[in-house]
Design a protein around this motif. Structure first.
Motif, PDB file in Angstrom:
ATOM      1  N   HIS A   1       0.862  -1.237  -0.064  1.00  0.00           N
ATOM      2  CA  HIS A   1       0.046  -0.154  -0.034  1.00  0.00           C
ATOM      3  C   HIS A   1       0.916   1.331   0.067  1.00  0.00           C
ATOM      4  O   HIS A   1       0.421   2.194  -0.769  1.00  0.00           O
ATOM      5  CB  HIS A   1      -0.805   0.022   1.399  1.00  0.00           C
TER       6      HIS A   1
ATOM      7  N   ASP B   1      -4.957  -5.092   6.804  1.00  0.00           N
ATOM      8  CA  ASP B   1      -5.676  -5.916   5.638  1.00  0.00           C
ATOM      9  C   ASP B   1      -7.199  -5.188   5.720  1.00  0.00           C
ATOM     10  O   ASP B   1      -7.647  -5.180   4.694  1.00  0.00           O
ATOM     11  CB  ASP B   1      -6.154  -7.170   6.544  1.00  0.00           C
TER      12      ASP B   1
ATOM     13  N   ASP C   1      -8.046  -3.179   2.190  1.00  0.00           N
ATOM     14  CA  ASP C   1      -8.668  -3.873   1.092  1.00  0.00           C
ATOM     15  C   ASP C   1      -9.986  -4.161   1.359  1.00  0.00           C
ATOM     16  O   ASP C   1     -10.939  -4.602   0.455  1.00  0.00           O
ATOM     17  CB  ASP C   1      -8.143  -5.086   0.940  1.00  0.00           C
TER      18      ASP C   1
END
Length: 318
Positions: free
Chosen positions: A32, A163, A166
């Motif tokens: 990211h 996480d 996403d």
């Protein structure tokens, strides 16, 4: 009875698990944080960070936060105290602090990677208030900054938080739950005593943090130490001791550092000349400002600002 071989084997297994957890988090951050510097995320209070080369010393203002490093090495100076952060450590800041930091190890192949999570004291207090949360009594003076070894539990919680980038639909519910777990892990760590002292109402460290906050906001006002002590509900000598313990600086040094940091930011981002910046942050003498600025940042104000503009340097907390 467990023999040395068994203990060494258990240690090796634990070390391998820690390294695997660290690598997993590093991959998630790298996926990211593609550009240099900080990256804001959709998760409230969470930023990711990448640096691909060493940097010169840079001033920054650290707010109450957790910084977890998973690659590279960085040095953070608070007053005369130095914290060296590498891939196995986290940095906990419990009060607003002016710092000077420097990336000392980072390459394109192995960049400095980390995450920054802002800490909200009401949330910390809420966790502390739960009956099932028991803490040891500790008489040691609290510090506004502390460094610790990152546990596999903390790495795992941070990975689950990343996480969520996403799955943005899960952020409103799961984001706050995972952040609470991260705060819980911090409070249970050896460094948690510093965070508990600031968050606990009535504690000397909490009252001192109110004086720190007042100085951070009112840096341009004259410093009257007796009024600051009265605000913190303690004697002048006690305030001096507690303030230095918490920030590694005296109140006067803290005010000076904040003034210099703010003046530098205003010259960089608002185009002010040195004299104008000096008077805006509370200096009565431009020559005194120039002397203190040169001593603190290594060169006169406008030369420093010109150099930073040419290199595109920017302050960052990680």
């Amino acid at each position: 009875m467990t023999n040395h071989k068994d203990r060494n084997g258990d240690y090796a297994v634990a070390t391998k698990r820690d390294e695997q957890a660290r690598q997993i988090l590093a991959r998630k951050i790298a996926a990211h944080a593609i550009a240099e510097g900080d990256m804001l995320t959709a998760i409230p209070g969470l930023r990711l960070y990448r640096r691909s080369q060493p940097t010169p010393c840079a001033s920054a203002a650290y707010e109450p936060s957790l910084v977890v490093f998973v690659q590279g090495k960085k040095q953070v100076n608070v007053g005369k105290t130095t914290y060296v952060c590498d891939e196995s450590t986290f940095l906990l800041t419990s009060v607003d602090l002016p710092v000077v930091s420097q990336v000392v190890e980072a390459t394109e192949e192995v960049p400095l990677l980390g995450l920054i999570l802002k800490l909200e004291m009401p949330a910390v207090r809420e966790i502390l208030s739960q009956q099932e949360f028991h803490v040891r009594e500790d008489s040691a003076d609290a510090r506004g900054m502390a460094i610790g070894v990152t546990s596999i539990e903390l790495l795992d919680a941070c990975a689950r938080l990343v996480d969520l980038i996403d799955t943005p639909q899960d952020i409103p519910f799961l984001g706050s739950l995972i952040q609470r777990e991260i705060v819980f892990r911090l409070l249970r760590s050896p460094q948690g005593k510093h965070l508990r002292a600031i968050a606990t109402l009535g504690e000397q460290s909490h009252r001192t943090s109110k004086a720190v906050e007042w100085l951070r906001i009112n840096y341009a006002k004259p410093l009257r130490i007796d009024e600051l002590a009265a605000m913190a509900r303690m004697g002048v000598s006690t305030l001096h001791h507690q303030f230095r313990s918490l920030t590694a600086m005296s109140p006067l040094q803290y005010q000076k550092h904040v003034r210099l940091h703010v003046a530098r930011e205003r010259m960089l981002n608002h185009g002010l000349d040195a004299a104008s910046a000096a008077f805006e942050v509370g200096y009565e003498s431009a020559s005194q400002f120039n002397r203190e600025y040169s001593r603190f940042f290594g060169q006169p104000p406008m030369r420093d600002v010109k150099a930073r503009r040419q290199t595109g340097s920017a302050t960052s907390q990680a």
